[in-house]
Design a protein around this motif. Structure first.
Motif, PDB file in Angstrom:
ATOM      1  N   LEU A   1       0.804  -1.211   0.000  1.00  0.00           N
ATOM      2  CA  LEU A   1       0.000   0.000   0.000  1.00  0.00           C
ATOM      3  C   LEU A   1       0.842   1.268   0.000  1.00  0.00           C
ATOM      4  CD1 LEU A   1      -2.780  -1.061   2.517  1.00  0.00           C
ATOM      5  CD2 LEU A   1      -3.104  -0.521   0.101  1.00  0.00           C
ATOM      6  N   ALA A   2       2.152   1.133   0.079  1.00  0.00           N
ATOM      7  CA  ALA A   2       3.020   2.311   0.088  1.00  0.00           C
ATOM      8  C   ALA A   2       2.929   3.032  -1.261  1.00  0.00           C
ATOM      9  CB  ALA A   2       4.462   1.886   0.358  1.00  0.00           C
ATOM     10  N   PRO A   3       3.131   4.353  -1.291  1.00  0.00           N
ATOM     11  CA  PRO A   3       3.130   5.070  -2.568  1.00  0.00           C
ATOM     12  C   PRO A   3       4.105   4.433  -3.547  1.00  0.00           C
ATOM     13  CG  PRO A   3       3.135   6.629  -0.753  1.00  0.00           C
ATOM     14  CD  PRO A   3       3.339   5.261  -0.140  1.00  0.00           C
ATOM     15  N   GLY A   4       3.674   4.282  -4.774  1.00  0.00           N
ATOM     16  CA  GLY A   4       4.517   3.646  -5.776  1.00  0.00           C
ATOM     17  C   GLY A   4       3.836   3.648  -7.126  1.00  0.00           C
ATOM     18  N   HIS A   5       4.183   2.684  -7.952  1.00  0.00           N
ATOM     19  CA  HIS A   5       3.623   2.588  -9.302  1.00  0.00           C
ATOM     20  C   HIS A   5       3.154   1.163  -9.559  1.00  0.00           C
ATOM     21  CE1 HIS A   5       6.309   6.096  -9.479  1.00  0.00           C
ATOM     22  NE2 HIS A   5       5.457   6.574 -10.356  1.00  0.00           N
ATOM     23  N   GLU A   6       2.033   1.049 -10.269  1.00  0.00           N
ATOM     24  CA  GLU A   6       1.476  -0.241 -10.651  1.00  0.00           C
ATOM     25  C   GLU A   6       1.027  -0.176 -12.103  1.00  0.00           C
ATOM     26  OE1 GLU A   6      -0.258  -1.306  -6.186  1.00  0.00           O
ATOM     27  OE2 GLU A   6      -1.639  -0.655  -7.777  1.00  0.00           O
ATOM     28  N   ALA A   7       1.038  -1.323 -12.760  1.00  0.00           N
ATOM     29  CA  ALA A   7       0.589  -1.423 -14.146  1.00  0.00           C
ATOM     30  C   ALA A   7      -0.606  -2.377 -14.193  1.00  0.00           C
ATOM     31  CB  ALA A   7       1.715  -1.939 -15.048  1.00  0.00           C
ATOM     32  N   PRO A   8      -1.791  -1.905 -14.533  1.00  0.00           N
ATOM     33  CA  PRO A   8      -2.953  -2.794 -14.584  1.00  0.00           C
ATOM     34  C   PRO A   8      -2.698  -4.009 -15.469  1.00  0.00           C
ATOM     35  CG  PRO A   8      -3.644  -0.512 -14.773  1.00  0.00           C
ATOM     36  CD  PRO A   8      -2.144  -0.510 -14.844  1.00  0.00           C
TER      37      PRO A   8
ATOM     38  N   ASP B   1       6.528  -0.961  -8.315  1.00  0.00           N
ATOM     39  CA  ASP B   1       7.736  -0.159  -8.225  1.00  0.00           C
ATOM     40  C   ASP B   1       7.484   0.851  -7.118  1.00  0.00           C
ATOM     41  OD1 ASP B   1      10.331   1.018  -9.710  1.00  0.00           O
ATOM     42  OD2 ASP B   1       9.031   2.664  -9.079  1.00  0.00           O
ATOM     43  N   SER B   2       8.282   0.809  -6.068  1.00  0.00           N
ATOM     44  CA  SER B   2       8.055   1.676  -4.914  1.00  0.00           C
ATOM     45  C   SER B   2       9.054   2.803  -4.808  1.00  0.00           C
ATOM     46  CB  SER B   2       8.080   0.845  -3.627  1.00  0.00           C
ATOM     47  OG  SER B   2       7.051  -0.122  -3.636  1.00  0.00           O
ATOM     48  N   ASP B   3       9.945   2.918  -5.775  1.00  0.00           N
ATOM     49  CA  ASP B   3      10.979   3.943  -5.704  1.00  0.00           C
ATOM     50  C   ASP B   3      11.453   4.243  -7.116  1.00  0.00           C
ATOM     51  OD1 ASP B   3      14.187   4.236  -3.951  1.00  0.00           O
ATOM     52  OD2 ASP B   3      13.154   5.577  -5.319  1.00  0.00           O
ATOM     53  N   ASP B   4      11.327   5.493  -7.537  1.00  0.00           N
ATOM     54  CA  ASP B   4      11.704   5.853  -8.903  1.00  0.00           C
ATOM     55  C   ASP B   4      13.155   5.533  -9.218  1.00  0.00           C
ATOM     56  OD1 ASP B   4       9.608   8.822  -9.138  1.00  0.00           O
ATOM     57  OD2 ASP B   4       9.193   6.734  -9.619  1.00  0.00           O
TER      58      ASP B   4
ATOM     59  N   VAL C   1       1.063   2.984 -16.827  1.00  0.00           N
ATOM     60  CA  VAL C   1       1.527   2.810 -15.453  1.00  0.00           C
ATOM     61  C   VAL C   1       0.861   3.880 -14.603  1.00  0.00           C
ATOM     62  CG1 VAL C   1       3.531   2.967 -13.929  1.00  0.00           C
ATOM     63  CG2 VAL C   1       3.715   1.750 -16.099  1.00  0.00           C
ATOM     64  N   ILE C   2       0.414   3.500 -13.415  1.00  0.00           N
ATOM     65  CA  ILE C   2      -0.334   4.409 -12.552  1.00  0.00           C
ATOM     66  C   ILE C   2       0.479   4.729 -11.301  1.00  0.00           C
ATOM     67  CG2 ILE C   2      -2.432   4.681 -11.172  1.00  0.00           C
ATOM     68  CD1 ILE C   2      -3.785   2.727 -13.114  1.00  0.00           C
ATOM     69  N   ASP C   3       0.590   6.016 -11.001  1.00  0.00           N
ATOM     70  CA  ASP C   3       1.168   6.463  -9.742  1.00  0.00           C
ATOM     71  C   ASP C   3       0.075   6.320  -8.689  1.00  0.00           C
ATOM     72  OD1 ASP C   3       2.241   7.802  -7.563  1.00  0.00           O
ATOM     73  OD2 ASP C   3       3.129   9.401  -8.768  1.00  0.00           O
ATOM     74  N   THR C   4       0.315   5.505  -7.660  1.00  0.00           N
ATOM     75  CA  THR C   4      -0.743   5.203  -6.694  1.00  0.00           C
ATOM     76  C   THR C   4      -0.973   6.323  -5.685  1.00  0.00           C
ATOM     77  OG1 THR C   4       0.755   4.096  -5.138  1.00  0.00           O
ATOM     78  CG2 THR C   4      -0.232   2.750  -6.868  1.00  0.00           C
ATOM     79  N   TYR C   5      -0.116   7.333  -5.676  1.00  0.00           N
ATOM     80  CA  TYR C   5      -0.261   8.414  -4.707  1.00  0.00           C
ATOM     81  C   TYR C   5       0.422   9.644  -5.280  1.00  0.00           C
ATOM     82  CZ  TYR C   5      -0.189  10.808  -0.128  1.00  0.00           C
ATOM     83  OH  TYR C   5      -0.371  11.687   0.909  1.00  0.00           O
ATOM     84  N   GLU C   6      -0.367  10.595  -5.758  1.00  0.00           N
ATOM     85  CA  GLU C   6       0.194  11.786  -6.373  1.00  0.00           C
ATOM     86  C   GLU C   6      -0.265  13.035  -5.634  1.00  0.00           C
ATOM     87  OE1 GLU C   6       0.781  11.531 -10.965  1.00  0.00           O
ATOM     88  OE2 GLU C   6      -1.235  10.831 -10.512  1.00  0.00           O
ATOM     89  N   GLU C   7       0.662  13.949  -5.407  1.00  0.00           N
ATOM     90  CA  GLU C   7       0.320  15.238  -4.823  1.00  0.00           C
ATOM     91  C   GLU C   7       0.208  16.288  -5.925  1.00  0.00           C
ATOM     92  OE1 GLU C   7       3.100  16.346  -1.842  1.00  0.00           O
ATOM     93  OE2 GLU C   7       2.154  15.136  -0.284  1.00  0.00           O
TER      94      GLU C   7
END
Length: 419
Positions: free
Chosen positions: A126-133, A139-142, A209-215
């Motif tokens: 659940l940590a901020p990161g990236h997922e691909a449907p 990916d949790s770190d750029d 690819v989706i950023d799961t947490y964006e500001e």
């Protein structure tokens, strides 16, 4: 491996050096001739040919060809049973293609007979990161490595036993997350094809690819972390259908969680992995409930499932930290504000044996002197809450367990995650 090779010659008193166009030095001697290309160019063709061959030829050439430099020769370091049948290695493929001073790419593919070298706990997923449907992985770190897990229903041979899953991890300098996802998926597909291990669901190159947490700044400008009033947070997984069962309002105990909740979940659309989390809010949803409910009323809850060898790997992550059923030597006094009560279960699902874990975290922010002592009745109340949560999770019409046809569920026990 492509390297610059110079022919060894005996020391000759007299040599004739002829300057040539472009700065190439031609050395003539009685015993031979050495042609040395200057640093700074002339390696593009050889480097691209090397890219086609490197890592068993599994790297996506079209994705990487434009990144190949001309200035320096590439270097390859690779091993694994995919390259050398019968080799004593834990890896199917472990390969690094490096262009000194210009970056490189590292890929590793291994069966899940071995432990996945990335944490699979609920909080990590659940940590901020990236997922691909459509891709199981994160990916949790750029700047770090990305991992994906793929199925091999016909089995992959490991050192200890066959496995029906493998993982591929990718690290690459100055590459987008999308590029790294595409590399990982193509390598996984290539390994599956060469190993002839079958595929329950075809591996497809991710379209997005989706950023799961964006500001975002509410006014459209750059984010100013010091001005919280101007920042809005995008959570693409909020109110996702498979997690909606967690947010239902309670009607005389008909829902697992009382009060008003918001839920979020992963976006992988995976048959191997699913995670949901809910947080309790006040009725106008403007802030956490204030005053917060006294323990043991939960303020966060989650539900996670891991299938096949991925499940065994996740369970080991918790087991290593003493957070597994049967380890119950816990005090009555809670001092950790992250104290959690979890319940584990195991089912047969579409992708094989599957572990489920649900948990609740009570509010301890108002504890006197940083400590809260649970009574026997409060422990029983927390226990009833996680059992109801598990029952609701397994039976939710839109939930992941129903979608994956989970059956023959066995409860494994509770875990008090506090010290």
């Amino acid at each position: 491996m492509l390297t610059s090779v110079r022919k060894a010659t005996a020391r000759i008193p007299r040599k004739l050096r002829l300057p040539l166009a472009g700065g190439v030095a031609l050395t003539l001697a009685a015993t031979g001739l050495t042609l040395a290309l200057p640093d700074g160019g002339g390696h593009l063709t050889a480097n691209r040919a090397q890219l086609r061959r490197a890592c068993g030829g599994l790297l996506p050439y079209g994705e990487l060809a434009e990144r190949v430099p001309d200035a320096v020769p590439g270097r390859v370091d690779q091993y694994g049973t995919l390259l050398h049948a019968g080799e004593e290695s834990r890896s199917l493929l472990n390969c690094t293609l490096d262009w000194p001073g210009h970056g490189g790419v590292h890929v590793e593919a291994a069966t899940l007979v071995n432990h996945l070298p990335y944490e699979l706990k609920t909080e990590d997923l659940l940590a901020p990161g990236h997922e691909a449907p459509g891709v199981t992985g994160r990916d949790s770190d750029d700047e770090g490595e990305l991992w994906v897990v793929a199925e091999c229903p016909e089995g992959l041979t490991g050192r200890a036993r066959p496995s029906t899953q493998m993982y591929v991890s990718v690290g690459m300098d100055k590459a987008s997350v999308r590029t790294r996802f595409r590399i990982a998926v193509e390598v996984a597909a290539g390994v599956a094809e060469r190993a002839d291990c079958g595929s329950a669901s075809a591996l497809r190159t991710p379209a997005r690819v989706i950023d799961t947490y964006e500001e975002h700044d509410a006014d459209g400008g750059p984010v100013d972390s010091g001005d919280y009033g101007s920042v809005r947070v995008e959570e693409p997984g909020r109110d996702i259908g498979k997690c909606r069962w967690m947010t239902a309002r309670s009607r005389a105990g008909s829902a697992p969680l009382r009060g008003t909740w918001t839920a979020t979940g992963d976006l992988q659309r995976s048959r191997l992995l699913s995670v949901c989390q809910a947080q309790r809010w006040n009725d106008d949803k403007s802030a956490y409930t204030d005053p917060q409910p006294a323990p043991p009323e939960p303020v966060t809850a989650d539900a996670t499932s891991w299938a096949g060898d991925l499940g065994r790997s996740a369970y080991r992550d918790y087991e290593r930290d003493g957070e597994y059923p049967g380890f119950d030597d816990r005090p009555d006094t809670l001092t950790d504000t992250d104290a959690t009560l979890a319940l584990w279960a195991r089912s047969r699902c579409a992708a094989g044996p599957t572990y489920h874990r649900v948990s609740v975290r009570p509010d301890l922010d108002g504890a006197v002197d940083g400590a809260y002592r649970l009574s026997r009745a409060q422990r029983a109340q927390l226990s009833a809450c996680v059992h109801q949560l598990m029952k609701s999770y397994l039976s939710a019409p839109e939930g992941w367990p129903k979608a994956q046809h989970c059956h023959d569920t066995e409860l494994l026990g509770e875990v008090e995650q506090w010290t």
